[in-house]
Design an enzyme around this catalytic site. Structure first.
Site, PDB file in Angstrom:
ATOM      1  N   SER A  16       0.873  -1.179   0.000  1.00 40.98           N
ATOM      2  CA  SER A  16       0.000   0.000   0.000  1.00 40.98           C
ATOM      3  C   SER A  16       0.904   1.221   0.000  1.00 40.98           C
ATOM      4  O   SER A  16       2.072   1.141   0.411  1.00 40.98           O
ATOM      5  CB  SER A  16      -0.930  -0.012   1.214  1.00 40.98           C
ATOM      6  OG  SER A  16      -0.183  -0.157   2.409  1.00 40.98           O
ATOM      7  N   GLU A  18       1.307   5.496   0.804  1.00 44.90           N
ATOM      8  CA  GLU A  18       0.755   6.667   1.502  1.00 44.90           C
ATOM      9  C   GLU A  18       1.181   7.942   0.797  1.00 44.90           C
ATOM     10  O   GLU A  18       2.349   8.101   0.430  1.00 44.90           O
ATOM     11  CB  GLU A  18       1.258   6.657   2.954  1.00 44.90           C
ATOM     12  CG  GLU A  18       0.686   7.803   3.771  1.00 44.90           C
ATOM     13  CD  GLU A  18       0.966   7.652   5.254  1.00 44.90           C
ATOM     14  OE1 GLU A  18       0.734   6.568   5.817  1.00 44.90           O
ATOM     15  OE2 GLU A  18       1.438   8.642   5.841  1.00 44.90           O
ATOM     16  N   THR A  49      -3.042  11.340   3.779  1.00 47.87           N
ATOM     17  CA  THR A  49      -2.964  11.842   5.153  1.00 47.87           C
ATOM     18  C   THR A  49      -3.919  13.022   5.356  1.00 47.87           C
ATOM     19  O   THR A  49      -4.446  13.618   4.408  1.00 47.87           O
ATOM     20  CB  THR A  49      -1.531  12.270   5.526  1.00 47.87           C
ATOM     21  OG1 THR A  49      -1.134  13.318   4.640  1.00 47.87           O
ATOM     22  CG2 THR A  49      -0.570  11.106   5.419  1.00 47.87           C
ATOM     23  N   HIS A  78      -7.055   9.169   5.862  1.00 44.94           N
ATOM     24  CA  HIS A  78      -6.641   9.324   7.258  1.00 44.94           C
ATOM     25  C   HIS A  78      -7.603  10.318   7.898  1.00 44.94           C
ATOM     26  O   HIS A  78      -8.101  11.245   7.239  1.00 44.94           O
ATOM     27  CB  HIS A  78      -5.225   9.886   7.364  1.00 44.94           C
ATOM     28  CG  HIS A  78      -4.168   8.945   6.873  1.00 44.94           C
ATOM     29  ND1 HIS A  78      -2.924   8.855   7.455  1.00 44.94           N
ATOM     30  CD2 HIS A  78      -4.158   8.052   5.857  1.00 44.94           C
ATOM     31  CE1 HIS A  78      -2.196   7.947   6.818  1.00 44.94           C
ATOM     32  NE2 HIS A  78      -2.925   7.449   5.842  1.00 44.94           N
ATOM     33  N   ASP A 110      -1.507  14.964  16.363  1.00 49.53           N
ATOM     34  CA  ASP A 110      -0.670  15.693  17.327  1.00 49.53           C
ATOM     35  C   ASP A 110      -1.211  17.104  17.498  1.00 49.53           C
ATOM     36  O   ASP A 110      -1.754  17.683  16.561  1.00 49.53           O
ATOM     37  CB  ASP A 110       0.779  15.745  16.826  1.00 49.53           C
ATOM     38  CG  ASP A 110       1.412  14.372  16.870  1.00 49.53           C
ATOM     39  OD1 ASP A 110       1.366  13.738  17.943  1.00 49.53           O
ATOM     40  OD2 ASP A 110       1.933  13.922  15.832  1.00 49.53           O
ATOM     41  N   ASP A 162       1.345   1.163  25.521  1.00 49.48           N
ATOM     42  CA  ASP A 162       1.199   1.334  24.081  1.00 49.48           C
ATOM     43  C   ASP A 162       0.387   0.188  23.472  1.00 49.48           C
ATOM     44  O   ASP A 162      -0.526   0.392  22.683  1.00 49.48           O
ATOM     45  CB  ASP A 162       2.605   1.303  23.465  1.00 49.48           C
ATOM     46  CG  ASP A 162       2.824   2.434  22.504  1.00 49.48           C
ATOM     47  OD1 ASP A 162       2.348   3.539  22.811  1.00 49.48           O
ATOM     48  OD2 ASP A 162       3.445   2.198  21.465  1.00 49.48           O
ATOM     49  N   PHE A 220      13.330  13.666  11.579  1.00 51.69           N
ATOM     50  CA  PHE A 220      11.959  13.206  11.717  1.00 51.69           C
ATOM     51  C   PHE A 220      11.898  11.985  12.637  1.00 51.69           C
ATOM     52  O   PHE A 220      11.039  11.873  13.510  1.00 51.69           O
ATOM     53  CB  PHE A 220      11.422  12.884  10.315  1.00 51.69           C
ATOM     54  CG  PHE A 220       9.938  12.725  10.256  1.00 51.69           C
ATOM     55  CD1 PHE A 220       9.089  13.578  10.951  1.00 51.69           C
ATOM     56  CD2 PHE A 220       9.367  11.705   9.496  1.00 51.69           C
ATOM     57  CE1 PHE A 220       7.724  13.420  10.899  1.00 51.69           C
ATOM     58  CE2 PHE A 220       7.992  11.536   9.438  1.00 51.69           C
ATOM     59  CZ  PHE A 220       7.169  12.393  10.147  1.00 51.69           C
ATOM     60  N   HIS A 270       3.657  -1.159   3.832  1.00 52.55           N
ATOM     61  CA  HIS A 270       3.040   0.151   3.618  1.00 52.55           C
ATOM     62  C   HIS A 270       4.182   1.140   3.357  1.00 52.55           C
ATOM     63  O   HIS A 270       5.071   1.295   4.201  1.00 52.55           O
ATOM     64  CB  HIS A 270       2.259   0.560   4.877  1.00 52.55           C
ATOM     65  CG  HIS A 270       1.533   1.858   4.748  1.00 52.55           C
ATOM     66  ND1 HIS A 270       0.425   2.022   3.944  1.00 52.55           N
ATOM     67  CD2 HIS A 270       1.744   3.075   5.338  1.00 52.55           C
ATOM     68  CE1 HIS A 270      -0.016   3.270   4.039  1.00 52.55           C
ATOM     69  NE2 HIS A 270       0.768   3.936   4.878  1.00 52.55           N
TER      70      HIS A 270
HETATM   71  P1  FAD Z   1      -3.254   6.971  19.966  1.00 56.62           P
HETATM   72  O1  FAD Z   1      -3.258   5.560  19.480  1.00 56.62           O
HETATM   73  O2  FAD Z   1      -4.540   7.467  20.505  1.00 56.62           O
HETATM   74  O3  FAD Z   1      -2.192   7.209  21.121  1.00 56.62           O
HETATM   75  C1  FAD Z   1      -0.812   7.353  20.856  1.00 56.62           C
HETATM   76  C2  FAD Z   1       0.007   7.088  22.105  1.00 56.62           C
HETATM   77  O4  FAD Z   1      -0.273   8.026  23.109  1.00 56.62           O
HETATM   78  C3  FAD Z   1      -0.259   5.754  22.713  1.00 56.62           C
HETATM   79  O5  FAD Z   1       0.474   4.749  22.059  1.00 56.62           O
HETATM   80  C4  FAD Z   1       0.144   5.971  24.143  1.00 56.62           C
HETATM   81  O6  FAD Z   1       1.516   5.809  24.264  1.00 56.62           O
HETATM   82  C5  FAD Z   1      -0.167   7.420  24.373  1.00 56.62           C
HETATM   83  N1  FAD Z   1      -1.436   7.547  25.109  1.00 56.62           N
HETATM   84  C6  FAD Z   1      -2.677   7.613  24.569  1.00 56.62           C
HETATM   85  N2  FAD Z   1      -3.617   7.689  25.522  1.00 56.62           N
HETATM   86  C7  FAD Z   1      -2.936   7.709  26.684  1.00 56.62           C
HETATM   87  C8  FAD Z   1      -3.333   7.798  28.049  1.00 56.62           C
HETATM   88  N3  FAD Z   1      -4.611   7.890  28.409  1.00 56.62           N
HETATM   89  N4  FAD Z   1      -2.366   7.803  28.998  1.00 56.62           N
HETATM   90  C9  FAD Z   1      -1.050   7.713  28.648  1.00 56.62           C
HETATM   91  N5  FAD Z   1      -0.621   7.641  27.370  1.00 56.62           N
HETATM   92  C10 FAD Z   1      -1.545   7.621  26.420  1.00 56.62           C
HETATM   93  N6  FAD Z   1      -0.865  12.358  12.054  1.00 56.62           N
HETATM   94  C11 FAD Z   1      -1.664  13.246  11.421  1.00 56.62           C
HETATM   95  O7  FAD Z   1      -1.880  14.346  11.924  1.00 56.62           O
HETATM   96  N7  FAD Z   1      -2.243  12.968  10.206  1.00 56.62           N
HETATM   97  C12 FAD Z   1      -2.072  11.785   9.599  1.00 56.62           C
HETATM   98  O8  FAD Z   1      -2.613  11.547   8.508  1.00 56.62           O
HETATM   99  C13 FAD Z   1      -1.238  10.805  10.239  1.00 56.62           C
HETATM  100  N8  FAD Z   1      -1.041   9.588   9.686  1.00 56.62           N
HETATM  101  C14 FAD Z   1      -0.295   8.646  10.355  1.00 56.62           C
HETATM  102  C15 FAD Z   1      -0.160   7.370   9.798  1.00 56.62           C
HETATM  103  C16 FAD Z   1       0.575   6.383  10.450  1.00 56.62           C
HETATM  104  C17 FAD Z   1       0.683   5.010   9.830  1.00 56.62           C
HETATM  105  C18 FAD Z   1       1.223   6.688  11.694  1.00 56.62           C
HETATM  106  C19 FAD Z   1       2.043   5.654  12.388  1.00 56.62           C
HETATM  107  C20 FAD Z   1       1.084   7.954  12.250  1.00 56.62           C
HETATM  108  C21 FAD Z   1       0.329   8.941  11.603  1.00 56.62           C
HETATM  109  N9  FAD Z   1       0.144  10.211  12.150  1.00 56.62           N
HETATM  110  C22 FAD Z   1      -0.649  11.139  11.497  1.00 56.62           C
HETATM  111  C23 FAD Z   1       0.800  10.588  13.411  1.00 56.62           C
HETATM  112  C24 FAD Z   1      -0.096  10.368  14.667  1.00 56.62           C
HETATM  113  O9  FAD Z   1      -1.188  11.241  14.631  1.00 56.62           O
HETATM  114  C25 FAD Z   1       0.762  10.612  15.884  1.00 56.62           C
HETATM  115  O10 FAD Z   1       1.739   9.613  16.008  1.00 56.62           O
HETATM  116  C26 FAD Z   1       0.016  10.818  17.193  1.00 56.62           C
HETATM  117  O11 FAD Z   1       0.919  11.308  18.169  1.00 56.62           O
HETATM  118  C27 FAD Z   1      -0.591   9.560  17.769  1.00 56.62           C
HETATM  119  O12 FAD Z   1      -1.672   9.129  17.045  1.00 56.62           O
HETATM  120  P2  FAD Z   1      -2.301   7.677  17.322  1.00 56.62           P
HETATM  121  O13 FAD Z   1      -3.473   7.513  16.469  1.00 56.62           O
HETATM  122  O14 FAD Z   1      -1.271   6.647  17.283  1.00 56.62           O
HETATM  123  O15 FAD Z   1      -2.781   7.916  18.824  1.00 56.62           O
END
Ligand code: FAD
Length: 304
Positions: A16, A18, A49, A78, A110, A162, A220, A270
Site C-alpha cells: 500500500s 501513503e 494523510t 486518514h 498531534d 502502548d 523526523f 506500507h
Molecule cells: P493513539 O493511538 O490514541 O495514542 C498514541 C500514544 O499516546 C499511545 O500509544 C500511548 O503511548 C499514548 N497515550 C494515549 N492515551 C494515553 C493515556 N490515556 N495515557 C497515557 N498515554 C496515552 N498524524 C496526522 O496528523 N495525520 C495523519 O494523517 C497521520 N497519519 C499517520 C499514519 C501512520 C501510519 C502513523 C504511524 C502515524 C500517523 N500520524 C498522522 C501521526 C499520529 O497522529 C501521531 O503519532 C500521534 O501522536 C498519535 O496518534 P495515534 O493515532 O497513534 O494515537
C-alpha cells in the site's frame, strides 16, 4: 524466499502507498505523476494523510475523490480527532463516506503546537484513537486501520501501555495496524511478538520510509521515537550533494530492509512515498511486483 527477486515473491507480496494532499498546483502535478507511476503495482489501497485539527480537510477530500473518479485504486482517508469535537469529526467522516470512501486510517493526531506538545482531548471530542475507531464503527461499515509503534510512541512510558491502547483500538473495530517507520527490523519483530502475546492478531504492516534525504529522515525519526542505526548514517555519509548516488544507495538500503522482513515472514508493506515514486517503484520491483502494465491494467482511467 531468496534475497533476490524471484517468482516465489511475485503474487505473494501486498503493498500500500501513503500520499499527502498537495498544497498547490505544482505539488498536485507531482502527486499525480507518482500515483500514475505506482498504480500499476495494483496496491491493496492508497492512503491520503489528514492534517491534524482538520487543516487539510478539503485537500484530503479532493485527493481521495479524484482517486475514486480517475483510478481503480481503493483510497483510505486518514482522519484525526485532535482539536475537534466529536460532531465535527463525524461530519467529516460522513462527507468522506459520501464521496465513496470505505476505508479510514483512524488517528489521534498531534497538537497544533507540534509533535511533543502535550495532548489534551478536545472537550466533547474523541478522547483518543480507540474512541475514534468506535465512533467510526457506529457511523458505517468501514474498513479501519490504525497506527502502531514498533519502538513505542514517544509519549508512552512503556510498551505495555502502548500495546494496551492498540488492543483497545482492535477491540473497537480496527482490522489492520500500519506502523510508524523504522529501520531496526529486530525492534519490529520483538514488537510483533509482544503484540501477539497480548492477544492481538490483526496484521501489523511495516511502514517503510525510503530515505530521500538522510538528514531530514534522521530529524523526523528523532521526533517520532524511531531509532536510526549508526550503519545507516555511514551509508549516506558524503552523499549530501550527490542525489543520483543517494537514490541508488537508498534503494539498496530499503531493498535490504524489505528482503530481511520477507525472510522474517512479512508479506505486506506500507510505503511512505512522500509523493515521490522513484524509490518506491524500484523497491516494489525488487519485491517481485511489476509496474509495466504486465498485469493488464495500469490502474488509471480518464476522468469521468
Ligand atoms: P493513539 O493511538 O490514541 O495514542 C498514541 C500514544 O499516546 C499511545 O500509544 C500511548 O503511548 C499514548 N497515550 C494515549 N492515551 C494515553 C493515556 N490515556 N495515557 C497515557 N498515554 C496515552 N498524524 C496526522 O496528523 N495525520 C495523519 O494523517 C497521520 N497519519 C499517520 C499514519 C501512520 C501510519 C502513523 C504511524 C502515524 C500517523 N500520524 C498522522 C501521526 C499520529 O497522529 C501521531 O503519532 C500521534 O501522536 C498519535 O496518534 P495515534 O493515532 O497513534 O494515537
Amino acid at each position: 524466499p531468496t534475497r533476490f527477486d524471484s517468482p516465489t515473491l511475485a503474487g505473494r507480496i501486498k503493498v500500500s502507498f501513503e500520499f499527502f494532499p498537495p498544497k498547490n498546483g505544482d505539488m498536485e502535478g507531482q502527486l499525480w505523476e507518482s500515483i500514475s507511476r505506482l498504480a500499476p503495482f495494483n496496491p491493496d489501497f492508497v492512503s491520503v494523510t489528514y492534517g491534524a485539527g482538520g487543516s487539510t480537510k478539503q485537500p484530503t477530500l479532493n485527493t481521495v475523490s479524484r482517486i475514486i473518479k480517475e483510478t481503480d485504486l481503493a483510497p483510505a482517508a486518514h482522519l484525526t480527532c485532535v482539536e475537534a469535537s466529536r460532531d465535527e469529526v463525524d461530519e467529516v467522516a460522513r462527507e468522506f463516506a459520501g464521496a465513496g470512501v470505505k476505508h479510514f486510517v483512524a488517528l489521534r493526531g498531534d497538537p497544533s503546537e507540534g509533535v511533543g506538545a502535550k495532548y489534551r482531548p478536545h472537550p466533547g471530542g474523541y478522547e483518543n484513537s480507540a474512541a475514534l475507531v468506535g465512533g467510526l464503527r457506529e457511523l458505517g461499515d468501514f474498513e479501519i486501520s490504525v497506527a502502531a509503534y514498533p519502538e513505542k510512541h514517544p509519549e508512552s512510558p512503556d510498551f505495555a501501555l502502548d500495546i494496551d491502547l492498540l488492543k483497545r483500538k482492535v477491540d473497537a473495530g480496527a482490522t489492520r495496524a500500519l506502523t510508524q517507520f523504522f529501520y531496526d527490523n529486530d525492534a519490529y519483530e520483538r514488537y510483533v511478538e509482544r503484540v501477539r502475546k497480548a492477544g492481538i492478531f490483526i496484521p501489523i504492516v511495516p511502514g517503510i520510509m525510503p530515505i530521500h534525504n538522510f538528514a531530514q529522515v534522521a530529524r523526523f525519526a528523532d521526533m517520532c521515537g524511531a531509532s536510526v542505526p549508526e550503519l545507516l548514517a555511514r551509508r549516506f555519509e558524503g552523499l549530501e550533494n550527490d542525489p543520483e548516488t543517494r537514490a541508488m544507495v537508498a534503494t539498496a538500503v530499503a531493498a535490504e530492509q524489505v528482503y530481511d522482513l520477507v525472510e522474517r515472514g512479512v508479506d505486506e508493506f506500507h510505503f511512505y512515498t512522500m509523493n515521490r515514486a522513484k524509490l518506491v517503484y524500484a523497491i516494489c520491483h525488487l519485491l517481485g511486483l511489476r509496474g509495466n502494465g504486465s498485469n493488464g491494467n495500469n490502474g488509471i482511467h480518464a476522468a469521468a
